[in-house]
Design an enzyme around this catalytic site. Structure first.
Site: not given
Ligand code: YNC
Ligand code: MG
Length: 388
Positions: A2, A4, A140, A149, A388
Site C-alpha cells: 500500500h 500510499f 474516478v 489519481l 451513507l
Molecule cells: C478506497 N475506496 O488502495 P495504496 S468508498 C481509499 N478508499 O492505494 P488509483 C482507496 N483508498 O493501496 P483507482 C480506495 N480504493 O497503493 C482504492 N484506494 O496505498 C487506494 N471505484 O489509487 C488504493 N469508490 O487512483 C491505492 O486507484 C490507491 O483509479 C490507488 O481509484 C480508486 O468513498 C477509486 O469504489 C475507488 O472510482 C476512486 O476505483 C476507483 O482505482 C473508483 O490508482 C468505484 O487508492 C467507486 C468506489 C469508493 C467508495 C469511499 C470512501 C473513501 C475514503 C477515502 C479515504 C479518506 C481518508 C480521510 C481523508 C480526510 C482526512 C482528514 C483529516
Molecule cells: Mg486513477
C-alpha cells in the site's frame, strides 16, 4: 503493498496487536499557517473544481459521474444510483463546507471525471467526542482508473479538512485498507422476491418454488404496533433524547444534537424515512426506526433498470421489541414499493436479522478512522455509526 496508505496516519498492518501504542490521535495538529495553502498538483490535463451542490447543474454533473462510475457489486450486476436529492441531503448537513465537495475536471472539455466529498461530524470514540470529516463518494471515471489519481484526491480533501482545523476522519469502503476498526456484513430482506430473482439479485432456494418463496416473504398490509407513525418536526427533541441515550452504549457513534437529528432523520421523500412509536396513553416517544433510499442501477437486464433498496439507518427500541419495530419498518418499506431492505450487522441488528428472514449478502463493509488509533478492533455490534 500500500504505497500510499503506508505514508498516512492510519493504523498500519505491521502494528496490529501492538498494545504499546496509545489510543487517540496518531499525529498532532499543526498550526493552520503550516497547512499547505495551495492545492496538490494534478496531471496538467486536469483541474480542481469545488462543486456547488446548491446548483442544480453541478448536482446533476456529480449525479451523472456517480451513476455511471460509482460502486458496483463484485459481479458488476448492480451499481449504486444515489439520487440528486439524496446527494443534496448527504452533502449539506449542518455546518457543511462547500470546499469539501471536490471535483476534478478535464481542463479542455470541463467534463467532471472524479469526485470526493467530506462532511463534518462529531463522532464519539469511547469517552471522547472528536470533530471529524466523514469522507464519501470517492469516484474516478472508469477510463481514468489505476493512474494514482485517488491518492491525490484523498490528500487534497485532507488538506481542505485541515484548513478547517479538523484532523480526524471516518469512512467506509468495500476494499481492505490499513486498517479496519471493524468489518461488517450486509444482510438483505427480500420484499419483492420475484423481481430480485428475475434480476439475479437472489436465487430461488433449494426445494423452493416461486410461489412458496413469495409466500415466505409476504408481509401484512399495515403496521402492527399501535402508536406507530411517521416522524414529524415536532418530534425532533424527543427523538434526539432517545437516540443520544441509545447511542451512548456503543464504542464509536455519532454525537447527534437536535440540528443533526432534524437534518439526518426528519423524513424526506425518497431519501430518508423515519417512524416512531408514540405511546397512545402517555404520548411519550418510546421507539424509533429509520431507513434511507439508495437504489441501484441494474446493469444489462431487459426487463428492469432500477432496484429499489431501503437501508436500515438508526433504530432504537425501549418499549416495542426491536423485532416487532423492524417488522413494522419492513411493512412500510414494502408499502412504499422497495424491492429489498438491507441492514448491516451493526448495533443490535443481529437480534432481528435471522428472525425477520434477512439473508447474509456477499458484500463486506470495512469501517476506518483517519489519524485516530483504536487499541483493538471492535465488533460490529459495538459500532453505532452508519455512513451513507
Ligand atoms: C478506497 N475506496 O488502495 P495504496 S468508498 C481509499 N478508499 O492505494 P488509483 C482507496 N483508498 O493501496 P483507482 C480506495 N480504493 O497503493 C482504492 N484506494 O496505498 C487506494 N471505484 O489509487 C488504493 N469508490 O487512483 C491505492 O486507484 C490507491 O483509479 C490507488 O481509484 C480508486 O468513498 C477509486 O469504489 C475507488 O472510482 C476512486 O476505483 C476507483 O482505482 C473508483 O490508482 C468505484 O487508492 C467507486 C468506489 C469508493 C467508495 C469511499 C470512501 C473513501 C475514503 C477515502 C479515504 C479518506 C481518508 C480521510 C481523508 C480526510 C482526512 C482528514 C483529516
Ligand atoms: Mg486513477
Amino acid at each position: 503493498q500500500h504505497k500510499f496508505w503506508e505514508t498516512q496516519p492510519v493504523g498500519q498492518f505491521k502494528d496490529v496487536g501492538n498494545s504499546g501504542l496509545p489510543e487517540g490521535p496518531i499525529e498532532d495538529p499543526t498550526p493552520l499557517s503550516e497547512v499547505k495553502q495551495e492545492p496538490y498538483n494534478l496531471p496538467s490535463l486536469y483541474e480542481w473544481v469545488t462543486c456547488d451542490m446548491d446548483n442544480e447543474e453541478t448536482c446533476a454533473e456529480v449525479y451523472n459521474l456517480l451513476t455511471n462510475n460509482y460502486v458496483e457489486d463484485d459481479e458488476n450486476m448492480f451499481r449504486f444510483n444515489y439520487s440528486k436529492e439524496f446527494l443534496g441531503w448527504a452533502l449539506r448537513p449542518p455546518g457543511y463546507f462547500k470546499s469539501w465537495h471536490i471535483g476534478v475536471k478535464v481542463r479542455a472539455s470541463k467534463k467532471l471525471v472524479a469526485f470526493i466529498a467530506g462532511v463534518p461530524a462529531r463522532i464519539r470514540v469511547r469517552n471522547e467526542v472528536v470533530s471529524m470529516a466523514e469522507i464519501n463518494f470517492l469516484c474516478v471515471h472508469k477510463k481514468l482508473r489505476s493512474k494514482r489519481l485517488a491518492p491525490v484526491m484523498i490528500k487534497e480533501v485532507t488538506r481542505r479538512v485541515h484548513l478547517e482545523n479538523i484532523w480526524q476522519a471516518a469512512y467506509t469502503a468495500g476494499v481492505v485498507l490499513p486498517t479496519p476498526i471493524t468489518t461488517c456484513q450486509y444482510w438483505h430482506r427480500s420484499l419483492n422476491p420475484k423481481k430480485l430473482i428475475d434480476v439475479g439479485f437472489s436465487r430461488l432456494g433449494a426445494r423452493m418454488t416461486m410461489s412458496r418463496t413469495i409466500k415466505l416473504y409476504k408481509l401484512p398490509d399495515s403496521t402492527v404496533t399501535s402508536g406507530f407513525r411517521k416522524m414529524e418536526l415536532r418530534d425532533v427533541p424527543a427523538v434526539t433524547r432517545l437516540l443520544r441515550e441509545y447511542l451512548a452504549q456503543f464504542v464509536v457513534a455519532p454525537d447527534f444534537d437536535e440540528n443533526d437529528v432534524e437534518h439526518w432523520l426528519l423524513p424526506r421523500e425518497d431519501v430518508v424515512d423515519s417512524y416512531l412509536v408514540e405511546s397512545p396513553e402517555t404520548h411519550e416517544v418510546t421507539d424509533f426506526c429509520s431507513f434511507y433510499a439508495l437504489p441501484s442501477s441494474i446493469l444489462g437486464n431487459q426487463n428492469y433498470s432500477i432496484l429499489k433498496a431501503a437501508y436500515s439507518y438508526y433504530n432504537v427500541s425501549t418499549k416495542t421489541p426491536l423485532l416487532r419495530l423492524m417488522n413494522d419498518a419492513l411493512i412500510v418499506a414494502k408499502k412504499k414499493d422497495y424491492d429489498v431492505f438491507n441492514a448491516l450487522d451493526v448495533m443490535e441488528n443481529e437480534a432481528f436479522l435471522k428472525e425477520l428472514k434477512f439473508g447474509p449478502g456477499d458484500g463486506q463493509l470495512h469501517y476506518y478512522l483517519y489519524n485516530y488509533r483504536l487499541q483493538n478492533a471492535v465488533k460490529p455490534s459495538e459500532l453505532g455509526l452508519v455512513l451513507l
